[in-house]
Scaffold this active site. Structure first.
Site, PDB file in Angstrom:
ATOM      1  N   ARG A  49      93.898  22.428  41.547  1.00 25.56           N
ATOM      2  CA  ARG A  49      93.209  23.571  41.092  1.00 25.56           C
ATOM      3  C   ARG A  49      93.771  25.112  42.190  1.00 25.56           C
ATOM      4  NH1 ARG A  49      87.546  23.635  38.989  1.00 25.56           N
ATOM      5  NH2 ARG A  49      87.830  21.398  39.300  1.00 25.56           N
ATOM      6  N   LYS A 156      93.636   4.549  47.014  1.00 33.66           N
ATOM      7  CA  LYS A 156      92.290   3.887  47.061  1.00 33.66           C
ATOM      8  C   LYS A 156      91.347   5.066  47.467  1.00 33.66           C
ATOM      9  CE  LYS A 156      91.062   2.386  51.289  1.00 33.66           C
ATOM     10  NZ  LYS A 156      91.051   3.167  52.520  1.00 33.66           N
ATOM     11  N   ASP A 185      97.886   0.319  48.236  1.00 30.08           N
ATOM     12  CA  ASP A 185      97.205   0.066  49.271  1.00 30.08           C
ATOM     13  C   ASP A 185      98.298  -0.059  50.271  1.00 30.08           C
ATOM     14  OD1 ASP A 185      96.658  -1.699  51.664  1.00 30.08           O
ATOM     15  OD2 ASP A 185      95.060  -2.636  50.371  1.00 30.08           O
ATOM     16  N   HIS A 186      98.253   1.085  51.123  1.00 30.35           N
ATOM     17  CA  HIS A 186      99.652   1.415  52.072  1.00 30.35           C
ATOM     18  C   HIS A 186      99.745   0.304  52.940  1.00 30.35           C
ATOM     19  CE1 HIS A 186      96.640   2.666  55.184  1.00 30.35           C
ATOM     20  NE2 HIS A 186      97.469   2.750  55.564  1.00 30.35           N
ATOM     21  N   LYS A 190     103.797  -1.582  54.542  1.00 29.95           N
ATOM     22  CA  LYS A 190     104.190  -1.801  56.112  1.00 29.95           C
ATOM     23  C   LYS A 190     105.354  -2.791  56.079  1.00 29.95           C
ATOM     24  CE  LYS A 190      99.740  -0.142  57.920  1.00 29.95           C
ATOM     25  NZ  LYS A 190      99.875   0.923  58.622  1.00 29.95           N
ATOM     26  N   GLU A 224      91.383   0.543  65.410  1.00 27.01           N
ATOM     27  CA  GLU A 224      91.684   1.955  65.708  1.00 27.01           C
ATOM     28  C   GLU A 224      91.075   2.583  66.853  1.00 27.01           C
ATOM     29  OE1 GLU A 224      92.129   4.034  61.707  1.00 27.01           O
ATOM     30  OE2 GLU A 224      90.702   2.774  61.471  1.00 27.01           O
ATOM     31  N   ASP A 243      86.151   0.748  53.521  1.00 30.57           N
ATOM     32  CA  ASP A 243      87.190   1.346  53.977  1.00 30.57           C
ATOM     33  C   ASP A 243      88.691   0.529  54.262  1.00 30.57           C
ATOM     34  OD1 ASP A 243      88.414   3.947  54.295  1.00 30.57           O
ATOM     35  OD2 ASP A 243      88.269   3.277  56.469  1.00 30.57           O
ATOM     36  N   HIS A 248      92.627  -3.417  52.830  1.00 31.56           N
ATOM     37  CA  HIS A 248      93.716  -3.747  53.633  1.00 31.56           C
ATOM     38  C   HIS A 248      93.665  -5.492  54.227  1.00 31.56           C
ATOM     39  CE1 HIS A 248      94.440   0.294  53.066  1.00 31.56           C
ATOM     40  NE2 HIS A 248      93.738   0.839  54.026  1.00 31.56           N
ATOM     41  N   LYS A 348      86.749   1.121  64.096  1.00 36.88           N
ATOM     42  CA  LYS A 348      87.004   2.672  64.798  1.00 36.88           C
ATOM     43  C   LYS A 348      86.498   2.967  66.280  1.00 36.88           C
ATOM     44  CE  LYS A 348      87.636   4.996  60.470  1.00 36.88           C
ATOM     45  NZ  LYS A 348      89.133   4.978  60.372  1.00 36.88           N
TER      46      LYS A 348
END
Ligand code: BG6
Length: 511
Positions: A49, A156, A185-186, A190, A224, A243, A248, A348
């Site tokens: 947009r 996702k 799904d990144h 990998k 992480e 998440d 993953h 996290k």
């Protein structure tokens, strides 16, 4: 060997003004450009947009490339050549009638660049647009293949629960075939995740041991050190289970547990992964109470630096009970894995960013050698390190030279960085190229997505109907709630801790 090149096509990125396009997609496509992997006739149309012109869009993307493309070829001449492939169209993406403008623009690009009506659409938009954009495209006939490429990549999250994932699949499948849908799904992009298949199925000595007779348990960690950063608004409605676990971590469980496919081909591999999900023992309430632990990070000092707690993060409810950590024990009830616990955890604000699969083999049947400092004969450990320091590590016992039989644990250790001349493509680079080529092996199939939601849904329901179910606070910079150690069966057994707690404040509490 000649590289396979994708057919000529236009890549249309919806959500082109967003962060993902800037940080990941355009830099990855630039890397493909440098590798000469893009189609001979190729163009990118950014759609959103926000009112960019082609030029201002190019300027912004150039900046993204300078920061995020793989460093070795980022020179200004390459960037400026690449930018000629980029175009921009501003439309109201939630307005069906605006899609005629898109069609018009695509037809013009086809005639200018000879891209032959082949389109790959990438949905990098808020998820509420996932059912709408494909429908509006179909209304313009942009779904119909008829000898052309008409594919959709969907980022996702694919649904927020089982019901919404089913609805989204059903709505996509009204206008598209499964073969046109690429659910991203990144993690699957990998290199080290893909290497799990090779480690298992290209090495004759692992496979005979890869079962309940020789494996004691399997651990999967994706930790992480970052917090929720500027994504508090999204994350507070998501949490670690949605998440990270549903997607993953489940991918990693499938790759470590699946049977060998009969060929290395998309459906053969995806069928085997689906069977793993189908064999995961459904969680009962009693299992959830004893085998699932959730946590939330608390303010603490990490290496002397104060870090705020999750509830103080921007966009997060001050009384939030959203989990930023989850650990669980699960079982894959099939012939190969019966009785072998799989422990998975993610969180996290932990001490470090690490993703790894740890296979714990059973100890030798008889302890022939005395245990000594640095050596406890608990069995060999194989670590498949996904990041950082990608590689494979096997822990084995070796004799310490000299009299007697003193044993020491040593590492047989391979690091990807040792392959100095081999270019390791980034996850988005690999996955985008696969979608351009029409290879869906590293994308999730609709049935598997539903199956993984099926696995986590009882936990979501339980937390929803029991809001007071324990939520443990853990200090930033720690390895999550201490009670997660109790999940691991067996005396003195704990998770593998790739590094120590970094938190100066040792407050663990129930929230
Ligand atoms: C994303 C999650 O899918 O994966 C993020 O939404 C998470 O919350 C990220 O940080 C982790 O990916 P990686 O590649 O950094 O391990």
């Amino acid at each position: 060997m000649m590289k396979k090149k994708p057919e000529d096509q236009v890549l249309v990125i919806f959500g082109a003004s967003g962060d993902l396009t800037y940080r990941k997609l355009i830099p990855a496509i630039f890397d493909l450009y440098i590798q000469k992997s893009l189609p001979d006739r190729f163009a990118i149309l950014g759609v959103a947009r926000s009112p960019f012109s082609d030029d201002s869009f190019r300027e912004k993307m150039a900046d993204g490339i300078r920061q995020f493309a793989s460093k070795r070829d980022v020179d200004e001449e390459n960037i400026s050549d690449f930018l000629n492939l980029l175009f921009y169209l501003s439309i109201n993406t939630d307005e069906a009638s605006d899609y005629s403008k898109l069609k018009e623009r695509l037809l013009k690009m086809d005639s200018d660049y000879d891209t032959k009506g082949n389109y790959l659409f990438y949905l990098s938009t808020p998820p509420n647009l996932y059912p709408l954009i494909p429908k509006f495209l179909a209304e313009q006939g942009l779904n119909s293949e008829d000898g052309k490429i008409r594919r959709i990549i969907i980022e996702k999250p694919f649904g927020t629960d089982l019901q919404s994932a089913k609805e989204l699949n059903a709505s996509l499948l009204t206008d598209y075939d499964e073969g046109q849908l690429y659910r991203m799904d990144h993690y699957l992009g990998k290199e080290t995740v893909q290497n799990m298949l090779v480690t298992r199925f290209a090495n004759g000595f692992f496979e005979p041991l890869w079962n309940r007779n020789y494996i004691d348990h399997i651990e999967i960690t994706a930790s992480e050190s970052l917090g929720v950063e500027n994504r508090g608004g999204y994350y507070d409605h998501s949490g670690a289970l949605r998440d990270m676990v549903q997607n993953h971590l489940m991918q990693l469980v499938a790759l470590v547990a699946m049977e060998p496919p009969s060929v290395i081909e998309s459906d053969a591999i995806r069928n085997e992964k689906l069977k793993v999900y189908q064999a995961i023992r459904p969680f009962t309430e009693a299992d959830i109470e004893s085998n699932v632990i959730r946590g939330q990070y608390l303010a603490a000092k990490v290496k002397g630096q104060p870090m705020q707690g999750y509830r103080e993060e921007k966009g997060v409810d001050a009384n939030s009970r959203t989990e930023t950590y989850v650990a669980m024990k699960l079982f894959v009830d099939n012939w190969r894995w019966s009785g072998v616990p799989f422990y998975i955890r993610t969180g996290k604000r932990m001490p470090t960013r690490v993703s790894e699969v740890v296979v714990h083999f059973r100890p030798t049947p008889l302890k022939l050698f005395p245990e000594n400092e640095g050596y406890v004969s608990e069995g060999n450990v194989l670590v498949l390190r996904i990041h950082p320091d990608e590689g494979i590590l096997l822990k084995t016992g070796m004799k310490i030279p000299g009299a007697g039989y003193k044993v020491k644990e040593v590492n047989i250790d391979f690091h990807y960085s040792q392959l100095q001349d081999t270019y390791v493509p980034g996850a988005y680079e690999r996955l985008l190229l696969d979608a351009m080529l029409g290879d869906s092996t590293l994308y999730s199939r609709g049935d598997a997505i539903e199956e993984t939601w099926e696995i986590v849904q009882p936990i979501l329901d339980y937390w929803n109907s029991n809001p007071d179910a324990p939520l443990y606070g853990y200090p930033c910079g720690s390895w999550g709630p201490e009670c997660a150690d109790s999940l691991i069966e067996g005396e003195n057994k704990t998770w593998r801790y790739p590094c120590k707690n970094l938190s100066d404040d040792g407050i663990y509490c129930e929230l």
